[in-house]
Design a protein around this motif. Structure first.
Motif, PDB file in Angstrom:
ATOM      1  N   GLY A  95       0.672  -1.195   0.114  1.00  0.00           N
ATOM      2  CA  GLY A  95      -0.029   0.022   0.064  1.00  0.00           C
ATOM      3  C   GLY A  95       0.622   1.422  -0.009  1.00  0.00           C
ATOM      4  N   ARG A  96       2.047   1.306   0.015  1.00  0.00           N
ATOM      5  CA  ARG A  96       3.116   2.357   0.226  1.00  0.00           C
ATOM      6  C   ARG A  96       2.766   3.339  -1.219  1.00  0.00           C
ATOM      7  NH1 ARG A  96       6.693  -1.758  -0.271  1.00  0.00           N
ATOM      8  NH2 ARG A  96       8.168  -1.674  -2.119  1.00  0.00           N
ATOM      9  N   ARG A  97       2.962   4.670  -1.035  1.00  0.00           N
ATOM     10  CA  ARG A  97       2.760   5.418  -2.356  1.00  0.00           C
ATOM     11  C   ARG A  97       3.589   4.986  -3.480  1.00  0.00           C
ATOM     12  NH1 ARG A  97       0.868  10.629  -3.597  1.00  0.00           N
ATOM     13  NH2 ARG A  97       1.936  11.341  -5.179  1.00  0.00           N
ATOM     14  N   ASP A 121      -5.214  -4.597   5.132  1.00  0.00           N
ATOM     15  CA  ASP A 121      -4.510  -3.292   5.515  1.00  0.00           C
ATOM     16  C   ASP A 121      -3.786  -2.526   4.573  1.00  0.00           C
ATOM     17  OD1 ASP A 121      -5.416  -3.695   8.218  1.00  0.00           O
ATOM     18  OD2 ASP A 121      -3.398  -5.037   8.497  1.00  0.00           O
ATOM     19  N   GLN A 122      -3.205  -3.417   3.376  1.00  0.00           N
ATOM     20  CA  GLN A 122      -2.483  -2.755   2.520  1.00  0.00           C
ATOM     21  C   GLN A 122      -3.336  -2.141   1.473  1.00  0.00           C
ATOM     22  OE1 GLN A 122       0.798  -2.636   2.054  1.00  0.00           O
ATOM     23  NE2 GLN A 122       1.363  -3.988   3.822  1.00  0.00           N
ATOM     24  N   THR A 123      -4.696  -2.980   1.342  1.00  0.00           N
ATOM     25  CA  THR A 123      -5.701  -2.446   0.570  1.00  0.00           C
ATOM     26  C   THR A 123      -6.261  -0.763   1.061  1.00  0.00           C
ATOM     27  OG1 THR A 123      -6.430  -4.627  -0.094  1.00  0.00           O
ATOM     28  CG2 THR A 123      -7.867  -2.815  -0.668  1.00  0.00           C
ATOM     29  N   ARG A 124      -6.574  -0.877   2.206  1.00  0.00           N
ATOM     30  CA  ARG A 124      -6.699   0.289   2.976  1.00  0.00           C
ATOM     31  C   ARG A 124      -5.885   1.394   2.327  1.00  0.00           C
ATOM     32  NH1 ARG A 124      -9.028   3.122   7.469  1.00  0.00           N
ATOM     33  NH2 ARG A 124      -8.657   5.569   6.713  1.00  0.00           N
ATOM     34  N   ASP A 125      -4.491   1.171   2.573  1.00  0.00           N
ATOM     35  CA  ASP A 125      -3.673   2.134   2.132  1.00  0.00           C
ATOM     36  C   ASP A 125      -3.608   2.566   0.678  1.00  0.00           C
ATOM     37  OD1 ASP A 125      -2.661   2.205   4.633  1.00  0.00           O
ATOM     38  OD2 ASP A 125      -0.959   1.160   4.460  1.00  0.00           O
ATOM     39  N   LEU A 126      -4.002   1.655  -0.255  1.00  0.00           N
ATOM     40  CA  LEU A 126      -4.018   1.731  -1.857  1.00  0.00           C
ATOM     41  C   LEU A 126      -5.491   2.727  -1.886  1.00  0.00           C
ATOM     42  CD1 LEU A 126      -3.484  -1.746  -3.331  1.00  0.00           C
ATOM     43  CD2 LEU A 126      -2.170   0.125  -3.759  1.00  0.00           C
ATOM     44  N   ASP A 128      -6.527   4.734   0.201  1.00  0.00           N
ATOM     45  CA  ASP A 128      -6.315   6.276   0.585  1.00  0.00           C
ATOM     46  C   ASP A 128      -5.718   6.921  -0.513  1.00  0.00           C
ATOM     47  OD1 ASP A 128      -7.762   5.969   3.183  1.00  0.00           O
ATOM     48  OD2 ASP A 128      -5.572   5.200   4.182  1.00  0.00           O
ATOM     49  N   GLN A 129      -4.562   6.248  -1.125  1.00  0.00           N
ATOM     50  CA  GLN A 129      -3.943   6.780  -2.343  1.00  0.00           C
ATOM     51  C   GLN A 129      -4.871   7.468  -3.464  1.00  0.00           C
ATOM     52  OE1 GLN A 129      -0.336   5.470  -3.627  1.00  0.00           O
ATOM     53  NE2 GLN A 129      -0.471   3.768  -2.116  1.00  0.00           N
TER      54      GLN A 129
END
Length: 289
Positions: A95-97, A121-126, A128-129
């Motif tokens: 999920g990192r930018r 959790d990684q999908t949530r970060d995606l 957000d981006q």
């Protein structure tokens, strides 16, 4: 709670009176779909969703998936621009930018998130981006693990005021609702639509946040096959891309998905066809409404 209409059955006559936009001009007039998904072990989900979007009328297709799968996807779907995304050690999309993902999301007309992802959790970060990168007119289709991420952050879409369609299965609906769905899926779809301020397509039961409801009754057991939901999400994205509104796209996609399956029954039986075989039926189904 809004006043809820009785569900309308989706029929060819209803759809003919709600005709899809027919864009004039080149591929840009039919819009750009970006599909974000595909872990190291499930790149096929992105392929199915992306090709379904093209079959439904999208003009430009872009795929963003785990970096280790990007070369194979670009060969399998030569019509698409393919971007590899960073992976975690276990093959999930990280999920990192990612600047290229942010750029593509900002330029897309529709972003479909979820097919083939496998880490909440990684999908949530995606997500957000993507929410930060896209404008209020960019349509979102949230499927699979994107719905899991939404269930962990139910206020994620509050105030977004953008076109959003959620495409849960029964397990995903349970997470979003916080309880097991009851037998009245029309009512459960309406609850989800109101709670998340989005159009919801739940196994052919479609609802809007303001209480409108439809039901597709042509679906059969054969649609319960691996990858079928990815195809449905892709059809939706393609219809949104060519200019359909969220509720219209959800109704047409539910019909196209179900009837494309019906068209395969004479060849493969009720439960013998594959999700990939739905793809070639979609244009004909849409064209013959």
């Amino acid at each position: 709670m809004p006043n809820r209409s009785e569900p309308r059955v989706i029929t060819p006559a209803l759809l003919r009176d709600w005709a899809l936009p027919v864009p004039e001009g080149g591929k840009e007039a039919r819009g750009t779909v970006l599909v974000v998904g595909g872990s190291r072990f499930t790149p096929g989900a992105v392929l199915l969703a992306g090709v379904a979007a093209l079959r439904a009328g999208a003009g430009v297709l872009q795929l963003a998936a785990a970096e280790s799968t990007a070369a194979a996807l670009s060969i399998a779907v030569p019509e698409a621009l393919v971007v590899g995304l960073p992976e975690t050690a276990d093959g999930a999309v990280a999920g990192r930018r990612h600047d290229r993902l942010v750029e593509l999301a900002g330029e897309a007309d529709v972003v479909a998130v979820g097919p083939g992802l496998n880490d909440v959790d990684q999908t949530r970060d995606l997500l957000d981006q993507i929410l930060d990168a896209t404008g209020p007119d960019t349509a979102l289709v949230l499927d699979a693990y994107a719905l899991g991420a939404l269930s962990h952050a139910p206020d994620l879409l509050v105030g977004a005021d953008r076109p959003v369609v959620l495409t849960p299965n029964l397990t995903e609906a349970r997470h979003l609702l916080g309880h097991e769905p009851g037998p009245d899926l029309d009512a459960e779809a309406a609850r989800l639509a109101e709670r998340y301020r989005a159009v919801v397509s739940l196994y052919g039961h479609i609802a809007t946040a303001d209480g409108q409801r439809w039901r597709e009754e042509s679906g059969d057991a054969g649609l319960g096959t691996s990858g079928s939901g990815d195809v449905r999400a892709g059809i939706l994205a393609g219809l949104l891309s060519r200019g359909a509104g969220p509720a219209q796209a959800a109704c047409w996609a539910a019909y196209a998905h179900a009837v494309s399956g019906q068209r395969l029954v004479p060849r493969y039986g009720r439960i013998g066809f594959l999700a990939r075989e739905l793809l070639d039926e979609v244009p004909h189904t849409l064209a013959t409404v």
